[in-house]
Each structure stands twice: as structure tokens, then as C-alpha cells.
Enzyme design. Structure first.
Site, short mmCIF file in Angstrom:
data_model
loop_
_atom_site.label_atom_id
_atom_site.label_comp_id
_atom_site.label_asym_id
_atom_site.label_seq_id
_atom_site.Cartn_x
_atom_site.Cartn_y
_atom_site.Cartn_z
N GLU A 120 0.83 -1.21 0.00
CA GLU A 120 0.00 0.00 0.00
C GLU A 120 0.86 1.26 0.00
O GLU A 120 0.56 2.21 -0.73
CB GLU A 120 -0.95 -0.03 1.20
CG GLU A 120 -1.94 -1.20 1.12
CD GLU A 120 -3.24 -0.94 1.82
OE1 GLU A 120 -4.25 -0.68 1.12
OE2 GLU A 120 -3.25 -1.01 3.07
N GLU A 140 -4.67 -8.91 2.88
CA GLU A 140 -5.71 -8.59 3.86
C GLU A 140 -6.92 -9.52 3.79
O GLU A 140 -7.44 -9.96 4.82
CB GLU A 140 -6.15 -7.14 3.70
CG GLU A 140 -5.17 -6.12 4.27
CD GLU A 140 -3.99 -5.82 3.35
OE1 GLU A 140 -3.16 -4.97 3.72
OE2 GLU A 140 -3.89 -6.44 2.27
#
Length: 266
Positions: A120, A140
Site C-alpha cells: 500500500e 488482507e
């Protein structure tokens, strides 16, 4: 020059090098690391002598994501920085380049793990280099979590949507070669040389006119979601003032002198 126990800062000429420095945890994000990152972005923004930024990790890893226990305050590590987060609840998002974009180009030098929060942060950088054994991925969903660092918005704007959705929905790891193939990174280099390559690119950036570099970067991001006509108008608004700067005039003189020298040699 700033830095914390989990984030080191050093200067390499006109390049500010920020190193995630928690190798025993594959540089998982901690509060001291986030505070150091944010301070590093601000230092680069405010120092005109800094023309580029390189972000890398210590110990053969880039970043293995968020250390949720550390950020929740379990344990004493980094407690002296907690008041910073209390004073600015958005600090961690700014540190991760979700809510802050540095004026100067940011070049990522990746070795080893660059997953979850690491991938990210990567999406907030401008130019990306990776060692051939680096690993990328957004894990995730495999943990029942959401990649809230910006990936559901940014990733599809940086790589083809089919690849973005596969990465987001499978949570599988990607090799450096595969990441380069889908456009997530720009260079794959031998292991252990990512920082060297990133610094080489930074030197090329540093050799250019700093005001022009900043304006070009700003224009690229500003116009990314505009229509072509809107983008071209915005580009002129950003670009024309650059021609009136001392940098531009000096560059034009240097170009004319080089061209004259070439003609004289003929």
C-alpha cells in the site's frame, strides 16, 4: 535531520534516503516508524536542497505491513511518540502516503517482503525498483481484513483492473517479475542492488531543473482523472509559469551553448 528508532534518515547528495529500520520484524509498521516517515516527507518538502527521496528497508526486507499490536499500544515500544498520533489522528495515513503526497519524486527501493501495508505504501511512490527475489501482495482478504491504505482506489488506476482485482481478491503473493509484468514496479534488478539502482535514478532526477520536476509530478497526478480537455488546460496552467523561472532560462542557455559547441566541432 530527523529519524526515530525504527526509521533512519540520511542524505546522499540531493537525495533524502528514508530507511524502514525494524529488520527483526521485516520492517512491519510501528508507531516510531510512522512518525519518522511523516517527519521525513515533511523534511523533504521543506528543504529546497532535497530534490528526490528514496524509500527503502533495512535487513533485506521492505515492509511486511502493519504491526497492529504495536499500533494498538500493546507493549512499551514507541510510547514517547503516541502524543504525536493523539495530536494528529491522520498522521499514520500521511506517513503511508495515503493522505500526503510529497512535492519531490519518491523512488522505492524494494528487497524481500513488500506486502500488505508495504504494497500500500508502494502505491504512493512514483518510481519503483525491486530486487529479483522481492515479494509483493495484498494479503488482507486472507485474514478477513480490508486493505484500507488506499489499494481499492489506487491499484486499479496504476495497473489494469483485472490484475488489480486479482491481487486484491486472492491475497496471493506476486514475484518481482510478475509485479513488473503487470506494471506495479518499473525495474527488476539483482538482489541487493535495488538501493543502488534507485539512487542512480535519483541522480538523474536531481540533475534536472527542480521546479520543472516538481511541476511535472504535480501535473501528472492532478490531471490523472480529468478529461483530456480539462487535463490539457490544467497542464498549461502548471507548465507555463515554469518557463519564466531562472531554472528554465539557465537550462535554455546551457542547451544553446551545447548545441553551438557541437556545430563548431563539425
Amino acid at each position: 535531520m530527523g529519524g526515530t528508532e525504527h526509521l533512519t534518515v540520511q542524505r546522499e547528495g540531493a537525495t533524502l534516503v528514508l530507511t524502514l529500520n525494524r529488520p527483526e520484524a521485516k520492517n512491519a509498521l510501528s508507531l516510531p516508524m510512522l512518525v519518522g516517515l511523516y517527519d521525513g516527507w515533511i523534511e523533504a518538502d521543506e528543504d529546497d536542497a532535497v530534490r528526490s527521496i528514496v524509500l527503502t528497508g533495512a535487513g533485506g526486507a521492505f515492509c511486511a505491513g502493519m504491526d497492529l499490536k504495536a499500533l494498538a499500544g500493546k507493549g512499551m515500544a514507541g510510547q514517547q511518540h503516541r502524543e504525536r498520533l493523539t495530536a494528529d489522528p491522520d498522521l499514520h495515513w500521511k506517513a503511508m502516503l495515503r493522505h500526503h503526497r510529497p512535492r519531490k519524486p519518491v523512488i522505492a527501493a524494494v528487497e524481500g517482503h513488500c506486502v500488505a501495508g508495504g504494497t500500500e505504501i508502494l502505491q504512493g511512490t512514483d518510481i519503483r525498483v525491486a530486487g529479483e527475489s522481492a515479494t509483493f501482495g495484498l494479503f488482507e482478504v486472507r485474514r478477513g481484513l480490508f486493505p484500507i491504505g488506499g489499494s481499492t482506489v489506487r491499484l486499479q488506476r496504476q495497473i489494469p483492473r483485472t490484475h488489480a482485482l486479482e491481487m486484491l481478491l486472492t491475497g496471493r503473493p506476486y514475484s518481482a517479475r510478475e509485479a513488473a509484468g503487470i506494471g506495479l514496479i518499473g525495474h527488476v534488478v539483482p538482489d541487493g542492488t535495488a538501493l543502488e539502482k534507485a539512487l542512480s535514478i535519483a541522480e538523474q532526477v536531481n540533475a534536472c531543473g527542480p521546479l520543472a520536476v516538481e511541476a511535472v509530478k504535480a501535473s501528472v497526478y492532478e490531471t490523472a482523472e480529468m478529461s483530456e480537455s480539462e487535463g490539457l488546460a490544467a497542464e498549461l496552467k502548471r507548465g507555463w509559469p515554469v518557463f519564466d523561472t531562472a531554472d528554465a532560462k539557465e537550462g535554455a542557455r546551457a542547451f544553446a551553448e551545447r548545441r553551438a559547441a557541437v556545430y563548431r566541432r563539425r
